[in-house]
Design a protein around this motif. Structure first.
Motif, PDB file in Angstrom:
ATOM      1  N   ARG A  24      87.317  45.987  24.463  1.00  0.00           N
ATOM      2  CA  ARG A  24      86.464  45.424  25.319  1.00  0.00           C
ATOM      3  C   ARG A  24      86.131  43.825  25.458  1.00  0.00           C
ATOM      4  NH1 ARG A  24      87.458  50.608  26.304  1.00  0.00           N
ATOM      5  NH2 ARG A  24      85.679  51.872  27.047  1.00  0.00           N
ATOM      6  N   PRO A  25      85.934  43.235  26.292  1.00  0.00           N
ATOM      7  CA  PRO A  25      85.732  41.641  26.584  1.00  0.00           C
ATOM      8  C   PRO A  25      84.454  41.380  25.603  1.00  0.00           C
ATOM      9  CG  PRO A  25      85.468  42.606  28.663  1.00  0.00           C
ATOM     10  CD  PRO A  25      86.039  43.885  27.772  1.00  0.00           C
ATOM     11  N   GLU A  26      83.439  42.132  25.593  1.00  0.00           N
ATOM     12  CA  GLU A  26      82.589  41.871  24.654  1.00  0.00           C
ATOM     13  C   GLU A  26      82.769  41.579  23.293  1.00  0.00           C
ATOM     14  OE1 GLU A  26      82.297  44.206  27.068  1.00  0.00           O
ATOM     15  OE2 GLU A  26      80.634  44.010  28.321  1.00  0.00           O
ATOM     16  N   ARG A  36      73.591  42.750  21.697  1.00  0.00           N
ATOM     17  CA  ARG A  36      74.875  43.312  21.454  1.00  0.00           C
ATOM     18  C   ARG A  36      75.623  43.300  20.064  1.00  0.00           C
ATOM     19  NH1 ARG A  36      76.773  47.128  24.260  1.00  0.00           N
ATOM     20  NH2 ARG A  36      76.716  46.085  26.250  1.00  0.00           N
ATOM     21  N   GLU A  95      79.006  45.568  16.473  1.00  0.00           N
ATOM     22  CA  GLU A  95      78.811  45.508  18.037  1.00  0.00           C
ATOM     23  C   GLU A  95      77.954  46.812  18.060  1.00  0.00           C
ATOM     24  OE1 GLU A  95      81.996  44.845  20.806  1.00  0.00           O
ATOM     25  OE2 GLU A  95      80.918  46.193  21.932  1.00  0.00           O
ATOM     26  N   ILE A 141      90.380  51.108  24.144  1.00  0.00           N
ATOM     27  CA  ILE A 141      90.909  49.716  24.735  1.00  0.00           C
ATOM     28  C   ILE A 141      89.790  48.699  24.325  1.00  0.00           C
ATOM     29  CG2 ILE A 141      91.344  48.538  26.884  1.00  0.00           C
ATOM     30  CD1 ILE A 141      92.117  51.196  27.950  1.00  0.00           C
ATOM     31  N   ASN A 164      83.034  48.055  15.316  1.00  0.00           N
ATOM     32  CA  ASN A 164      82.799  48.160  16.892  1.00  0.00           C
ATOM     33  C   ASN A 164      82.899  49.565  16.766  1.00  0.00           C
ATOM     34  OD1 ASN A 164      82.032  48.167  19.478  1.00  0.00           O
ATOM     35  ND2 ASN A 164      84.316  47.759  20.193  1.00  0.00           N
ATOM     36  N   PRO A 165      81.700  50.312  16.213  1.00  0.00           N
ATOM     37  CA  PRO A 165      81.498  51.767  16.003  1.00  0.00           C
ATOM     38  C   PRO A 165      81.403  52.487  17.242  1.00  0.00           C
ATOM     39  CG  PRO A 165      79.622  50.856  15.371  1.00  0.00           C
ATOM     40  CD  PRO A 165      80.305  49.720  15.700  1.00  0.00           C
ATOM     41  N   ARG A 191      73.029  40.916  27.008  1.00  0.00           N
ATOM     42  CA  ARG A 191      72.415  42.085  26.688  1.00  0.00           C
ATOM     43  C   ARG A 191      72.665  41.856  25.106  1.00  0.00           C
ATOM     44  NH1 ARG A 191      76.109  44.970  30.556  1.00  0.00           N
ATOM     45  NH2 ARG A 191      74.672  45.375  32.354  1.00  0.00           N
ATOM     46  N   GLN A 205      81.375  49.407  25.572  1.00  0.00           N
ATOM     47  CA  GLN A 205      82.106  50.690  25.481  1.00  0.00           C
ATOM     48  C   GLN A 205      82.035  51.448  26.562  1.00  0.00           C
ATOM     49  OE1 GLN A 205      80.912  52.885  21.707  1.00  0.00           O
ATOM     50  NE2 GLN A 205      82.075  51.137  20.440  1.00  0.00           N
ATOM     51  N   ILE A 223      78.013  38.292  26.830  1.00  0.00           N
ATOM     52  CA  ILE A 223      78.127  37.421  27.675  1.00  0.00           C
ATOM     53  C   ILE A 223      77.425  37.828  29.086  1.00  0.00           C
ATOM     54  CG2 ILE A 223      80.179  38.502  28.637  1.00  0.00           C
ATOM     55  CD1 ILE A 223      81.118  35.588  29.298  1.00  0.00           C
ATOM     56  N   GLU A 254      85.282  40.444  22.069  1.00  0.00           N
ATOM     57  CA  GLU A 254      85.968  39.047  21.605  1.00  0.00           C
ATOM     58  C   GLU A 254      84.755  37.969  21.334  1.00  0.00           C
ATOM     59  OE1 GLU A 254      87.953  37.394  25.110  1.00  0.00           O
ATOM     60  OE2 GLU A 254      89.509  38.742  24.963  1.00  0.00           O
ATOM     61  N   GLU A 255      83.818  38.103  21.503  1.00  0.00           N
ATOM     62  CA  GLU A 255      82.675  37.577  21.034  1.00  0.00           C
ATOM     63  C   GLU A 255      82.168  37.723  19.641  1.00  0.00           C
ATOM     64  OE1 GLU A 255      80.232  35.703  23.595  1.00  0.00           O
ATOM     65  OE2 GLU A 255      79.659  34.758  21.871  1.00  0.00           O
ATOM     66  N   SER A 277      92.022  37.370  29.114  1.00  0.00           N
ATOM     67  CA  SER A 277      90.970  37.467  28.281  1.00  0.00           C
ATOM     68  C   SER A 277      89.641  36.724  28.488  1.00  0.00           C
ATOM     69  CB  SER A 277      91.586  36.678  26.894  1.00  0.00           C
ATOM     70  OG  SER A 277      90.663  36.042  26.049  1.00  0.00           O
ATOM     71  N   VAL A 278      88.690  37.292  28.378  1.00  0.00           N
ATOM     72  CA  VAL A 278      87.478  36.649  28.879  1.00  0.00           C
ATOM     73  C   VAL A 278      86.853  35.296  28.088  1.00  0.00           C
ATOM     74  CG1 VAL A 278      85.735  37.900  27.476  1.00  0.00           C
ATOM     75  CG2 VAL A 278      85.079  37.002  29.634  1.00  0.00           C
ATOM     76  N   GLU A 279      87.501  35.288  26.756  1.00  0.00           N
ATOM     77  CA  GLU A 279      87.212  34.225  25.913  1.00  0.00           C
ATOM     78  C   GLU A 279      87.944  32.973  26.324  1.00  0.00           C
ATOM     79  OE1 GLU A 279      86.373  33.878  21.350  1.00  0.00           O
ATOM     80  OE2 GLU A 279      88.367  33.388  21.644  1.00  0.00           O
ATOM     81  N   GLN A 280      89.461  33.387  26.785  1.00  0.00           N
ATOM     82  CA  GLN A 280      90.377  32.227  27.057  1.00  0.00           C
ATOM     83  C   GLN A 280      89.684  31.664  28.549  1.00  0.00           C
ATOM     84  OE1 GLN A 280      91.664  31.730  24.326  1.00  0.00           O
ATOM     85  NE2 GLN A 280      93.904  32.612  24.626  1.00  0.00           N
ATOM     86  N   ASP A 340      95.301  41.889  26.444  1.00  0.00           N
ATOM     87  CA  ASP A 340      95.059  40.732  25.713  1.00  0.00           C
ATOM     88  C   ASP A 340      93.763  40.696  25.051  1.00  0.00           C
ATOM     89  OD1 ASP A 340      96.923  38.313  27.922  1.00  0.00           O
ATOM     90  OD2 ASP A 340      97.479  39.804  26.359  1.00  0.00           O
ATOM     91  N   PHE A 341      93.665  40.372  23.796  1.00  0.00           N
ATOM     92  CA  PHE A 341      92.435  40.260  23.333  1.00  0.00           C
ATOM     93  C   PHE A 341      92.399  38.871  22.834  1.00  0.00           C
ATOM     94  CE2 PHE A 341      88.510  41.887  21.419  1.00  0.00           C
ATOM     95  CZ  PHE A 341      88.247  41.417  20.282  1.00  0.00           C
ATOM     96  N   ARG A 342      91.540  38.097  23.231  1.00  0.00           N
ATOM     97  CA  ARG A 342      91.497  36.631  22.642  1.00  0.00           C
ATOM     98  C   ARG A 342      92.753  35.892  22.834  1.00  0.00           C
ATOM     99  NH1 ARG A 342      90.074  34.832  17.934  1.00  0.00           N
ATOM    100  NH2 ARG A 342      88.652  33.220  18.451  1.00  0.00           N
TER     101      ARG A 342
END
Lengths: 329, 150
Positions: A132-134, A322, A288, A130, A233-234, A320, B59, A317, A136-137, B86-89, A116-118
């Motif tokens: 990363r949770p960061e 980012r 990012e 894959i 997000n390179p 850092r 990353q 989050i 999403e921000e 999801s961390v945002e959720q 899942d992403f958002r």
């Protein structure tokens, strides 16, 4: 399809070195009322095995895999009664198949082939990076700014290095007025992004191109410009940090999606170089980056005339530095 | 590599109501269910932590942990959420859960959560009563039919 009684395979599933008494496991395997393992027992068994084998996140790995086999995203929603339900033979077999893959340090996201992403569920496939949770921000930052400035009739963005399509598809899903073009130098990433776009009904709003920002510079400019927003997000890891990576990353994900060169700046530098040609006036760049990059990027913009201004650094989050926001003058 | 695990403890407000908050209440919107009557959260009164273990993040790792720990500084109430992937959720949910917990802590019986629970109990009792009534009606009907046939 092979069917088997869980009890018959006990000698195979409980090898000598699990560290748990075979007798205890045999009794446990009989479960409540009969012949199979309960959900909870399967989770515990594999958590134990992961732990003993040195697999990272043993508890979570087991939970996510079992949940997935049960058609769920997490085991969180299961009450006591569901946890002591006996697994079917098919479920048990599937859990065994997937957990065996995880023992090889294959990331959970690749094992269950989704993540899942958002608010989206995306298909995952090695070696495509894959999300990363960061990150999403990063999407939330872009959306917040777009909402503040207003999008009017519509806005076209470019994503560099789309991977599975997480950023582009998340933006498109959250804002119907957006259109985008995404590129990646990996054919596998392009294919996966297209697949995810199709599954989410967003194909008509996202163009996905197999292009390398550095090697295909002219093509990129010709086919992508102008866009009102550039997001990426390179690959931003420093080459020297590559061999400190966990096996889940090092052995399974595309190194080209991670390695940013000596200072982690190879792709970022090219984005900075081309940004003012790609963007329309006042257009923004959202990146990012590695926590060490913001001052390096500021410095770059001061040293060379790139037609870009440094706007702000946002923190992730874990607090850092980012995310860098830049603007075309 | 061992995970950093955070011990979460709830402020022990069990049985005790906290003094009324000083921030303004958001009046429940007419016809809107749920969260409109809950206390608003202010960012500077919150401390959020992301349980992702030690290490560089970003990353460099593809770990699946996305647990959010949200602490309300004025009261010490802590919410831990890892309900979604999801961390945002999880962050959004953590805030909702915190709002509900603060509501219970401050308003006790009058809180949205407990009102909702009472409503659910009442509805269930009503359902049971109706079911019993229906059964009784059917029984009487059956008896009447049998009498007619004799």
């Amino acid at each position: 399809m092979m069917l088997f009684r869980p009890n018959a395979i006990l000698p195979f599933i409980y090898p000598k070195n699990t560290g748990v008494s075979r007798q205890v496991l045999t009794c446990a395997a009989r479960g409540v009322g009969g012949s199979g393992l309960t959900v909870q027992q399967a989770v515990m068994k594999w958590q134990e095995d992961f732990q003993v084998s040195g697999v990272a996140e043993p508890e979570l790995s087991s939970q996510y895999i079992v949940a997935h086999v049960l058609g769920l995203k997490t085991l969180d929603s299961l009450g006591r009664r569901s946890l002591v339900q006996i697994l079917s033979d098919r479920q048990t077999q599937r859990i065994w198949e997937l957990c065996t893959q995880r023992i090889t340090r294959k990331p959970v996201q690749y094992v269950i082939e989704e993540w899942d992403f958002r608010d989206l569920t995306l298909k995952m496939r090695p070696p495509v990076f894959i999300p990363r949770p960061e990150t999403e921000e990063l999407v939330r930052l872009v959306l917040d700014d777009l909402q503040k400035q207003g999008v009017g009739d519509g806005l076209r963005f470019l994503e560099v290095g789309c991977g599975s399509g997480a950023i582009s598809l998340s933006l498109l899903h959250s804002m119907p007025q957006l259109r985008g073009v995404a590129l990646d130098q990996s054919q596998e990433a392009v294919d996966l992004t297209k697949e995810n776009a199709h599954r989410l009904g967003l194909s008509d709003r996202l163009e996905v191109l197999h292009l390398d920002l550095i090697k295909d510079e002219d093509l990129v400019l010709r086919r992508c410009a102008p866009v009102q927003l550039l997001v990426s997000n390179p690959p931003y890891l420093f080459t020297e940090d590559m061999n400190a990576l966990a096996p889940e990353v090092y052995r399974f994900e595309d190194h080209a999606a991670l390695d940013g060169g000596q200072e982690g700046m190879c792709v970022i530098d090219q984005i900075l170089t081309l940004a003012s040609e790609l963007l329309s006036e006042q257009g923004h760049v959202y990146l990012e980056v590695e926590p060490r990059h913001p001052p390096i990027i500021r410095n770059r913009l001061q040293q060379r005339i790139m037609g870009l201004e440094y706007v702000v650094t946002h923190y992730d989050i874990s607090n850092r530095p980012r995310f860098c926001v830049l603007q075309r003058r | 590599m061992s995970e950093i695990s955070l011990l979460v403890c709830m402020l022990s407000t069990r049985g005790r109501l906290l003094p009324a908050p000083t921030w303004p209440w958001v009046a429940p919107a007419a016809g809107k269910k749920g969260h409109a009557g809950l206390p608003e959260l202010r960012d500077h009164e919150l401390e959020e932590q992301f349980v992702r273990g030690s290490g560089p993040g970003g990353q460099a790792t593809n770990k699946t942990s996305n647990c959010v720990v949200l602490k309300h500084l004025p009261t010490g109430v802590v919410v831990k959420c890892h309900q979604t992937r999801s961390v945002e959720q999880n962050r959004k949910l953590a805030r909702e859960i915190l709002r509900e917990r603060l509501d219970v802590a401050y308003r006790g019986e009058e809180s949205e959560v407990l009102q909702g629970k009472r409503e659910a109990v009442r509805r269930k009792a009503e359902k049971r009563r109706k079911a019993a009534e229906n059964l009784e009606r059917k029984r009487l009907f059956k008896e009447a039919r049998q009498r007619d046939q004799e």
